[in-house]
Scaffold this active site. Structure first.
Site, PDB file in Angstrom:
ATOM      1  N   HIS A 215      -9.739   2.090   0.541  1.00 34.81           N
ATOM      2  CA  HIS A 215      -8.437   1.609   0.468  1.00 34.81           C
ATOM      3  C   HIS A 215      -7.916   1.522  -1.324  1.00 34.81           C
ATOM      4  O   HIS A 215      -8.620   0.074  -1.270  1.00 34.81           O
ATOM      5  CB  HIS A 215      -7.549   0.599   0.721  1.00 34.81           C
ATOM      6  CG  HIS A 215      -6.249   0.335   1.591  1.00 34.81           C
ATOM      7  ND1 HIS A 215      -5.862   1.674   0.894  1.00 34.81           N
ATOM      8  CD2 HIS A 215      -5.790   0.259   2.725  1.00 34.81           C
ATOM      9  CE1 HIS A 215      -4.144   0.770   1.694  1.00 34.81           C
ATOM     10  NE2 HIS A 215      -4.783  -0.136   2.562  1.00 34.81           N
TER      11      HIS A 215
ATOM     12  N   HIS B 125      -2.538   7.443   6.453  1.00 36.72           N
ATOM     13  CA  HIS B 125      -3.259   6.939   5.614  1.00 36.72           C
ATOM     14  C   HIS B 125      -4.245   5.859   6.241  1.00 36.72           C
ATOM     15  O   HIS B 125      -4.896   5.467   6.004  1.00 36.72           O
ATOM     16  CB  HIS B 125      -1.677   5.616   6.666  1.00 36.72           C
ATOM     17  CG  HIS B 125      -1.884   4.343   5.635  1.00 36.72           C
ATOM     18  ND1 HIS B 125      -1.847   4.311   4.604  1.00 36.72           N
ATOM     19  CD2 HIS B 125      -1.854   2.873   6.204  1.00 36.72           C
ATOM     20  CE1 HIS B 125      -1.641   3.098   3.934  1.00 36.72           C
ATOM     21  NE2 HIS B 125      -1.913   2.377   5.241  1.00 36.72           N
TER      22      HIS B 125
ATOM     23  N   GLU C 187      -0.516   5.175  13.638  1.00 35.91           N
ATOM     24  CA  GLU C 187      -0.372   6.126  12.885  1.00 35.91           C
ATOM     25  C   GLU C 187      -0.725   7.164  13.316  1.00 35.91           C
ATOM     26  O   GLU C 187      -0.171   8.493  14.010  1.00 35.91           O
ATOM     27  CB  GLU C 187      -1.785   6.183  11.725  1.00 35.91           C
ATOM     28  CG  GLU C 187      -1.130   7.427  10.937  1.00 35.91           C
ATOM     29  CD  GLU C 187      -1.595   7.517  10.389  1.00 35.91           C
ATOM     30  OE1 GLU C 187      -1.328   8.204   8.854  1.00 35.91           O
ATOM     31  OE2 GLU C 187      -2.363   6.618   9.958  1.00 35.91           O
TER      32      GLU C 187
ATOM     33  N   LYS D 123      -9.853   7.840   2.745  1.00 32.52           N
ATOM     34  CA  LYS D 123     -10.212   6.417   2.919  1.00 32.52           C
ATOM     35  C   LYS D 123     -11.660   6.222   3.367  1.00 32.52           C
ATOM     36  O   LYS D 123     -12.169   5.619   3.063  1.00 32.52           O
ATOM     37  CB  LYS D 123      -9.261   5.530   3.280  1.00 32.52           C
ATOM     38  CG  LYS D 123      -7.625   5.146   2.558  1.00 32.52           C
ATOM     39  CD  LYS D 123      -7.455   4.591   3.633  1.00 32.52           C
ATOM     40  CE  LYS D 123      -5.811   4.098   2.858  1.00 32.52           C
ATOM     41  NZ  LYS D 123      -4.612   5.287   3.333  1.00 32.52           N
TER      42      LYS D 123
ATOM     43  N   CYS E  31       0.713  -1.007   1.022  1.00 33.28           N
ATOM     44  CA  CYS E  31       0.114  -0.247  -0.480  1.00 33.28           C
ATOM     45  C   CYS E  31       0.610   1.335  -0.226  1.00 33.28           C
ATOM     46  O   CYS E  31       0.443   2.417   0.020  1.00 33.28           O
ATOM     47  CB  CYS E  31      -0.529   0.314   1.497  1.00 33.28           C
ATOM     48  SG  CYS E  31      -1.507  -1.517   1.198  1.00 33.28           S
TER      49      CYS E  31
ATOM     50  N   PHE F 206       2.480  -3.486   3.568  1.00 32.96           N
ATOM     51  CA  PHE F 206       2.400  -4.804   4.339  1.00 32.96           C
ATOM     52  C   PHE F 206       3.878  -5.363   3.491  1.00 32.96           C
ATOM     53  O   PHE F 206       4.447  -4.745   2.512  1.00 32.96           O
ATOM     54  CB  PHE F 206       1.338  -6.072   3.602  1.00 32.96           C
ATOM     55  CG  PHE F 206       0.354  -6.044   4.345  1.00 32.96           C
ATOM     56  CD1 PHE F 206      -0.303  -4.882   5.487  1.00 32.96           C
ATOM     57  CD2 PHE F 206      -0.863  -7.303   3.765  1.00 32.96           C
ATOM     58  CE1 PHE F 206      -1.281  -5.101   6.072  1.00 32.96           C
ATOM     59  CE2 PHE F 206      -1.680  -6.859   3.950  1.00 32.96           C
ATOM     60  CZ  PHE F 206      -1.828  -6.221   5.656  1.00 32.96           C
TER      61      PHE F 206
END
Length: 416
Positions: free
Chosen positions: A340, A303, A314, A335, A165, A401
């Site tokens: 996403h 994010h 975050e 998002k 991502c 990831f």
């Protein structure tokens, strides 16, 4: 010699809340949810039955039939957004040396839909090895960069970035660095993803990463909310034209913003679980790269995926890095509206961050009702409606990831 400055001169977007830049921005500031029931396949057997799909997208409106047959949707989306950015920047003129124009494109997964369809066809035909000769070119993540360079004759640096991502922001950062190094005058950078297929939904369901709020899908993407239960899958593409300021000035190009700082790090911790320390490093490195103190930043496009652990991680990292200034920031997660887009997320969110600078308006975090007790209530998450404010510097974060963390800082364009 003066250091090379890098500016943004073109934008393109294909998103679940708008199929071009104007529609996308209107969707953001109006707080539009892109979620809808999945209609591409029967989702009955899946835990998640909804996603943030493109609306009214017909590839025949953009591409000829031959190209459509040869391109996975993730490449089609790249061609659409890329063309809008190129036209927006007015790149196709004699003032631009195509040998000095690069294309760096990000995708986390590539042609997963083509892979799924081909494997199912093989299995249904007793593994008869007769498959489409374009199977391999359709699935490899680098192919959008190749197609874009072929279509427009761009002969500069050309490759893909793959960091889950974080892929699209890594593409933008790489473009920035190539221009800084003098290896290109202009770079088309961005990302695309087309993961709303059975194996995509099933795979992220197996990770327990997706929301299963099937009866309330419009508000299922709810970053920072106590009741969040996972992210909502999205699809689409975002494209940005990065250009040296000297080159943009020479051709009298329109300028949206300046790229002033970039930061990258690895968690070195876990393939899917987030780590605050890695995020902090990316934020700190972006600030150091820009030569800015934390209190210079006005807005952070987080994010903010709407996952239980990721959102808290975050926000806590931001508090650690920004200290008391964290309470003077505007933070939001777009998002909440787009879902996403995985490897494309950082591209459309960088665009949202740039447009916030242009319009001096922070897009909201929608679908918020109850704040998670683990998140400090003094943090301004720009909840449910946009907020007008003076923004000089804005930062966009993306994490993938594997523990990949990236952060990029844009400055409002005021000329020199």
């Amino acid at each position: 010699m003066l250091p090379t400055r890098v500016v943004i001169t073109g934008l393109g977007a294909l998103t679940p809340i708008g199929n071009d830049i104007k529609a996308y921005w209107n969707g953001l500031v109006s707080g539009q949810s892109g979620a809808e029931p999945i209609h591409r396949f029967d989702p009955a057997k899946h835990k998640t039955k909804f996603a943030c799909s493109l609306k009214g997208y017909d590839p025949h409106n953009y591409l000829d039939a031959r190209d459509i047959r040869r391109m996975d949707p993730f490449t089609q989306y790249a061609m659409v957004a890329g063309d809008e950015a190129i036209q927006d920047a007015a790149l196709l003129t004699s003032l631009v040396d195509k040998e000095r124009v690069g294309v760096i494109w990000g995708s986390g997964i590539g042609g997963l839909g083509t892979t799924e369809a081909t494997v199912l066809a093989l299995a249904g035909n007793n593994m008869d090895p007769k498959i489409n000769p374009f199977f391999i070119p359709k699935i490899i993540p680098d192919i959008p960069a190749g197609y874009l360079s072929i279509k427009y004759g761009f002969k500069g640096p050309n490759f893909s970035t793959v960091s889950a991502c974080a892929s699209a922001v890594n593409a933008i950062i790489t473009a920035f660095q190539l221009i800084k190094l003098g290896d290109a005058d202009v770079v088309l950078a961005g990302g695309s993803e087309a993961p709303i297929i059975q194996v995509g939904i099933a795979g992220f369901n197996a990770l327990k990463a997706l929301s299963t709020r099937n009866e309330d899908y419009l508000t299922a993407s709810r970053p920072f909310d106590k009741t969040r239960d996972g992210f909502v899958m999205g699809e689409g593409a975002g494209a940005l034209i990065l250009e040296s300021y000297a080159h943009a000035q020479k051709r009298n190009a329109k300028i949206y913003a300046e790229v002033v700082g970039v930061g990258m790090s690895a968690d070195a911790y876990h393939i899917t679980a987030p780590d605050k320390g890695g995020v902090m490093l990316a934020l700190q490195r972006a600030l150091a790269s820009a030569g800015l103190l934390p209190d210079c930043i006005d807005y952070i496009n987080a994010h903010g995926t709407s996952t239980p652990l990721g959102d808290i991680n975050e926000i806590q990292a931001i508090q650690e890095v920004f200290g008391a200034h964290a309470y003077r920031l505007n933070i939001s997660s777009t998002k909440s509206m787009t879902g996403h887009l995985l490897g494309a997320a950082g591209a459309i969110e960088s665009i949202a961050t740039i447009l916030a600078l242009v319009h001096q308006l922070v897009p909201p975090t929608i679908n918020h009702k109850v704040l998670d007790e683990a998140i400090d209530s003094r943090i301004n998450l720009t909840l449910n409606k946009p907020e007008k404010r003076s923004i000089l510097f804005a930062q966009n974060n993306a994490f993938g990831f594997g523990g990949h963390n990236v952060s990029i800082i844009f400055k409002k364009w005021e000329g020199f």
